[in-house]
Design a protein around this motif. Sequence first.
Motif, mmCIF file in Angstrom:
data_model
loop_
_atom_site.group_PDB
_atom_site.id
_atom_site.type_symbol
_atom_site.label_atom_id
_atom_site.label_comp_id
_atom_site.label_asym_id
_atom_site.label_seq_id
_atom_site.Cartn_x
_atom_site.Cartn_y
_atom_site.Cartn_z
ATOM 1 N N LEU A 1 1.360 -1.520 -0.001
ATOM 2 C CA LEU A 1 0.258 0.347 -0.294
ATOM 3 C C LEU A 1 0.891 1.620 -0.007
ATOM 4 C CD1 LEU A 1 -2.892 -1.232 2.195
ATOM 5 C CD2 LEU A 1 -2.716 -1.576 0.170
ATOM 6 N N ALA A 2 1.828 0.648 1.402
ATOM 7 C CA ALA A 2 3.070 2.212 0.864
ATOM 8 C C ALA A 2 3.815 2.437 -0.109
ATOM 9 C CB ALA A 2 3.664 2.304 2.017
ATOM 10 N N ARG A 3 3.946 1.572 -1.079
ATOM 11 C CA ARG A 3 4.861 1.684 -2.838
ATOM 12 C C ARG A 3 3.640 2.369 -3.936
ATOM 13 N NH1 ARG A 3 9.513 -0.345 -4.258
ATOM 14 N NH2 ARG A 3 8.423 -0.646 -5.690
ATOM 15 N N LEU A 4 2.541 1.733 -3.645
ATOM 16 C CA LEU A 4 1.182 2.755 -4.489
ATOM 17 C C LEU A 4 0.893 4.068 -3.529
ATOM 18 C CD1 LEU A 4 -1.011 -0.952 -4.498
ATOM 19 C CD2 LEU A 4 0.245 0.240 -6.625
ATOM 20 N N ALA B 1 4.524 4.503 -6.954
ATOM 21 C CA ALA B 1 5.546 2.481 -6.995
ATOM 22 C C ALA B 1 4.278 1.819 -7.664
ATOM 23 C CB ALA B 1 6.576 2.532 -5.899
ATOM 24 N N SER B 2 5.041 0.773 -8.692
ATOM 25 C CA SER B 2 4.615 -0.475 -8.572
ATOM 26 C C SER B 2 5.017 -1.207 -7.815
ATOM 27 C CB SER B 2 4.721 -0.568 -10.030
ATOM 28 O OG SER B 2 6.315 -1.390 -10.383
ATOM 29 N N VAL B 3 3.500 -2.606 -8.062
ATOM 30 C CA VAL B 3 3.858 -3.803 -6.876
ATOM 31 C C VAL B 3 3.634 -4.867 -8.063
ATOM 32 C CG1 VAL B 3 3.024 -3.092 -5.087
ATOM 33 C CG2 VAL B 3 1.552 -4.022 -6.396
ATOM 34 N N MET C 1 -5.877 -7.759 -8.059
ATOM 35 C CA MET C 1 -5.378 -7.975 -7.094
ATOM 36 C C MET C 1 -4.498 -7.053 -6.752
ATOM 37 S SD MET C 1 -5.964 -10.355 -5.884
ATOM 38 C CE MET C 1 -5.689 -9.475 -3.899
ATOM 39 N N VAL C 2 -3.833 -6.502 -7.785
ATOM 40 C CA VAL C 2 -3.435 -4.727 -7.556
ATOM 41 C C VAL C 2 -4.867 -3.799 -7.402
ATOM 42 C CG1 VAL C 2 -1.366 -3.016 -9.223
ATOM 43 C CG2 VAL C 2 -0.867 -5.578 -9.115
ATOM 44 N N ARG C 3 -5.527 -4.092 -8.461
ATOM 45 C CA ARG C 3 -5.864 -3.075 -8.547
ATOM 46 C C ARG C 3 -7.017 -2.737 -7.229
ATOM 47 N NH1 ARG C 3 -7.454 -5.036 -13.984
ATOM 48 N NH2 ARG C 3 -9.585 -6.513 -12.716
ATOM 49 N N LYS C 4 -7.395 -3.970 -6.300
ATOM 50 C CA LYS C 4 -7.880 -3.775 -5.474
ATOM 51 C C LYS C 4 -6.104 -2.960 -4.330
ATOM 52 C CE LYS C 4 -9.995 -7.220 -3.990
ATOM 53 N NZ LYS C 4 -10.673 -8.569 -2.975
ATOM 54 N N LEU C 5 -5.534 -3.578 -4.448
ATOM 55 C CA LEU C 5 -4.650 -2.834 -3.571
ATOM 56 C C LEU C 5 -4.526 -1.345 -4.045
ATOM 57 C CD1 LEU C 5 -2.014 -4.994 -4.029
ATOM 58 C CD2 LEU C 5 -2.795 -4.204 -1.654
ATOM 59 N N GLU C 6 -5.064 -1.078 -4.832
ATOM 60 C CA GLU C 6 -4.431 0.457 -5.426
ATOM 61 C C GLU C 6 -5.995 1.085 -4.787
ATOM 62 O OE1 GLU C 6 -2.522 0.481 -9.696
ATOM 63 O OE2 GLU C 6 -4.491 0.571 -9.121
#
Length: 325
Positions: free
Chosen positions: A259-262, A266-268, A274-279
């Motif tokens: 979450l902090a990287r996004l 930054a990217s993960v 799952m990336v969309r959910k994290l964003e």
Amino acid sequence: MTPAELERELASGKLRPAYLLAGSEALLRDDASRLITEAVLADGPRDFNFDRLDGVGCTEAQLLDAVRSLPVLAERRLVVLREPEGKGRGPKTLGEGIAAAVEELRESSATVLVVAASKIDKRSKWVKAFKEPAALVVCDPPKGLRAIVAFLKQEAKRRRISLQPGAAEALADAVGPQLLMLRQELEKAALQAGPGLPVSRQDVIAVVSDVADEPIWDLTDAIGEGRTPDALVVLGRLLESGAVPPVLLGSLASHFRKLARLRCGASVAGHPFMVRKLESQAQRYTRGRLVACLHAIHGADEALKGQGSLPPEIALERLVMGLSV
């Protein structure tokens, strides 16, 4: 010295009279203790040549008696003392005994002393006693991506796992400094790659994506979406099913690092869903709030390692409440 330097030194056949294994990472302390035990006792009998002492109940006299005992049908003895400054005792008397034991062992090759401690005061006389030819082995978790990657590459080399460029970095980014979990995910990535084949970045992403099928994602989703009551219910269900608190904490740490990287642009790695959910979850938190969450996770980690008075389950419950509000 570092644990890796200790391993190389022991492999070369060099043994020191005394070692202080100090640092907050229990996995590194246990690994170092195991390597020293194997080097000291080898295939000899252990019944009479291995003393394990607990700092809470051990006295100076007991420690010195153990150190001064002679080996039986073996070249050396091993004495392991854990947490000399543990709760429930004043460390001064035992500290004097440790310093005296280390000094005596400078003139003897019959016994090797290992002292393991999660926390030390480097100003203490007994800590300063671990100078040449004794050694202080620093067992703190790696800090920063570069150090985590170095740990992973060392682990891969030890397990004869070949890593393609970018694989270690992807795994380090996904898991963070949770060493036990790093080892487990490295093994899973090797299985994903197949026998004898190098682990690629895609193998790592596949392994990390598999976590989406595990119940831990119910917990991180509830926290990330601010559903505190649901998060507490899921946490209770996970603990009741046998989930290990340090593993749960490692998953929370990994989640909030992502979450902090996004949040910082930054990217993960991971499945697009799952990336969309994290964003989406990252947008709930300010950068300052995410930093505070990571500090709270670090505090919970110290509590789980015995530096607090709360039971692990209560420490996790308080953490989950704080992260999800």
